[in-house]
Design a protein around this motif. Sequence first.
Motif, short mmCIF file in Angstrom:
data_model
loop_
_atom_site.label_atom_id
_atom_site.label_comp_id
_atom_site.label_asym_id
_atom_site.label_seq_id
_atom_site.Cartn_x
_atom_site.Cartn_y
_atom_site.Cartn_z
N VAL A 1 0.84 -1.20 0.00
CA VAL A 1 0.00 0.00 0.00
C VAL A 1 0.88 1.25 0.00
O VAL A 1 1.98 1.25 0.57
CB VAL A 1 -0.96 0.03 1.22
N VAL A 2 0.38 2.30 -0.63
CA VAL A 2 1.10 3.56 -0.65
C VAL A 2 0.10 4.71 -0.61
O VAL A 2 -1.00 4.60 -1.17
CB VAL A 2 2.00 3.69 -1.90
N SER A 3 0.45 5.80 0.08
CA SER A 3 -0.41 6.97 0.14
C SER A 3 0.13 8.03 -0.81
O SER A 3 1.28 8.47 -0.69
CB SER A 3 -0.45 7.53 1.56
N ALA A 4 -0.70 8.43 -1.77
CA ALA A 4 -0.35 9.52 -2.68
C ALA A 4 -1.03 10.81 -2.25
O ALA A 4 -1.23 11.72 -3.06
CB ALA A 4 -0.75 9.14 -4.11
N ASP A 5 -1.39 10.86 -0.95
CA ASP A 5 -2.01 12.06 -0.38
C ASP A 5 -0.90 12.94 0.19
O ASP A 5 -0.48 12.75 1.34
CB ASP A 5 -3.01 11.65 0.71
N LEU B 1 0.93 -5.67 5.98
CA LEU B 1 0.95 -5.28 4.57
C LEU B 1 2.26 -4.51 4.33
O LEU B 1 2.78 -3.86 5.23
CB LEU B 1 -0.24 -4.35 4.25
N THR B 2 2.78 -4.59 3.11
CA THR B 2 4.00 -3.84 2.79
C THR B 2 3.64 -2.37 2.59
O THR B 2 2.77 -2.05 1.76
CB THR B 2 4.66 -4.39 1.50
N PHE B 3 4.30 -1.50 3.35
CA PHE B 3 4.03 -0.07 3.25
C PHE B 3 5.18 0.62 2.52
O PHE B 3 6.34 0.42 2.85
CB PHE B 3 3.85 0.54 4.64
N PHE B 4 4.84 1.43 1.52
CA PHE B 4 5.86 2.19 0.79
C PHE B 4 5.85 3.63 1.25
O PHE B 4 4.79 4.26 1.33
CB PHE B 4 5.60 2.11 -0.72
N GLU B 5 7.04 4.16 1.53
CA GLU B 5 7.17 5.52 2.04
C GLU B 5 6.67 6.54 1.01
O GLU B 5 6.74 6.33 -0.20
CB GLU B 5 8.64 5.83 2.36
N GLU C 1 7.36 0.25 -8.71
CA GLU C 1 8.69 -0.29 -9.04
C GLU C 1 9.23 -1.12 -7.89
O GLU C 1 9.78 -2.21 -8.09
CB GLU C 1 9.66 0.86 -9.37
N GLN C 2 9.06 -0.60 -6.65
CA GLN C 2 9.53 -1.36 -5.48
C GLN C 2 8.75 -2.66 -5.33
O GLN C 2 9.32 -3.70 -4.95
CB GLN C 2 9.36 -0.51 -4.22
N ALA C 3 7.44 -2.61 -5.61
CA ALA C 3 6.58 -3.81 -5.50
C ALA C 3 7.02 -4.89 -6.48
O ALA C 3 6.98 -6.09 -6.17
CB ALA C 3 5.13 -3.43 -5.75
N LYS C 4 7.46 -4.46 -7.68
CA LYS C 4 7.95 -5.43 -8.68
C LYS C 4 9.18 -6.15 -8.15
O LYS C 4 9.32 -7.37 -8.30
CB LYS C 4 8.29 -4.71 -9.99
#
Length: 451
Positions: free
Chosen positions: A134-138, A157-161, A177-180
């Motif tokens: 999951v990632v926040s684009a807010d 869950l994997t959290f992306f900064e 890209e990181q998820a890939k």
Amino acid sequence: MFDNLTDRLGKTLKNLRGQGRLTEENIQDAMREVRMALLEADVALPVVTAFIEKVKQGALGQEVQASLSPGQALIKVVQAELVSIMGEANEELDLKANPPAVILMAGLQGAGKTTTVAKLGRWLQETKKKSVGVVSADIYRPAAIKQLETLADDLSLTFFETDVTKSAAEIALNAIEQAKRKFLDVVIVDTAGRLHIDDEMMTEIKQLHAAINPVETLFVVDSMTGQDAANTAKAFDEALPLTGVILTKTDGDARGGAALSIRYITGKPIKFVGVGEKTDALEPFYPDRVASRILGMGDMLSLIEDIEQKVDKDKADKLAKKLQKGKSFDLADFGEQLEQMQGMGGVGAMMDKLPGINEVPKEMRDKVNDKELSRQIAVIRSMTKQEKRHPDLIKGNRKKRIASGCGQELQDVNRVLKQFKMMQKMMKRFKKGNMANMMRGLKSNMRGMRM
């Protein structure tokens, strides 16, 4: 959801059920009541008009007129039209893409997007066995980023900064890209809440959508806004190619206007509904099951699925084996049963899915209080291991100590003990059976159950 509508429709259709035959006159009267019930439920006027017209045509058709029980036949027509308006069948998420499949979440501020991202991540992880990031684009609300990070940590869950110096599109692309590299199956992108009339914000989400090309673009909307939810979803769909809708806060919505309006007005399916605040309170939306609940027929399929998914099977098997061996059902077992019921959303959530619940007087239904479950669990937790194993020891001073230990009154302890005795008697009936026999017995009890 639908409490008021269920009551109104139930009374109207019950009157028709007693009619020897259907005439234009009694159908007209019934449809007037149904129309009022739908409008009071905040269903959009075009939806109400189309629904009434189709039901009238079906009611005056040859099949209904020739039926031996025209009242029952009319109910079938009403049910079929309710299903038709809400979308025929559950439409699953389309995750057929080279991993990671990207899901974009859009919606207004305060609709519950961030919590819904976490709920959907958990659902995909537990039900579909997917690895989820999951990632926040807010970039406007640091608190929303922190909230998502906390929820992701709780749910593994994997959290992306989120780098707030970058654009929403750059943040999402970096996460993908990181998820890939991590070989994740799904990435869910949370976005800032926005109004469809805010040109700058709508341009941002269009650019984000074009950059990441999601397989699913889901609109998250508060069901308590009624038909406005459908109108807002339509406005967003004109800017973004939505693939579906998630209705939130349905547990606080007694009307149900949003659920009945969205598909007809937007052409987009409702894919999920949020049924509570906890992260497991997200359910796929099944129009046929919802129609049954609206008409007071219950939703046993969903109830059985809840039991299968949320009941600890190891504990249930352990209890079944214990009873098979002739050992008695004790207070520790009773406490576990209450905790599992609490995990399924409490008594209120289960009651909604029971057939004929609308025939129980509303005053009695309103008395069902899930806080009582927490109190009962607290009473049992205040007991010693010995007391749980040997309930007959609990008398006089022990009762006072238990009440004091959980901050409750003596009568609360007595009430729990009385309920335990009733449950213990029921469990004795299943001593000779295995878990399957227990479930069959419980189902037959439920069929004949009256409050």
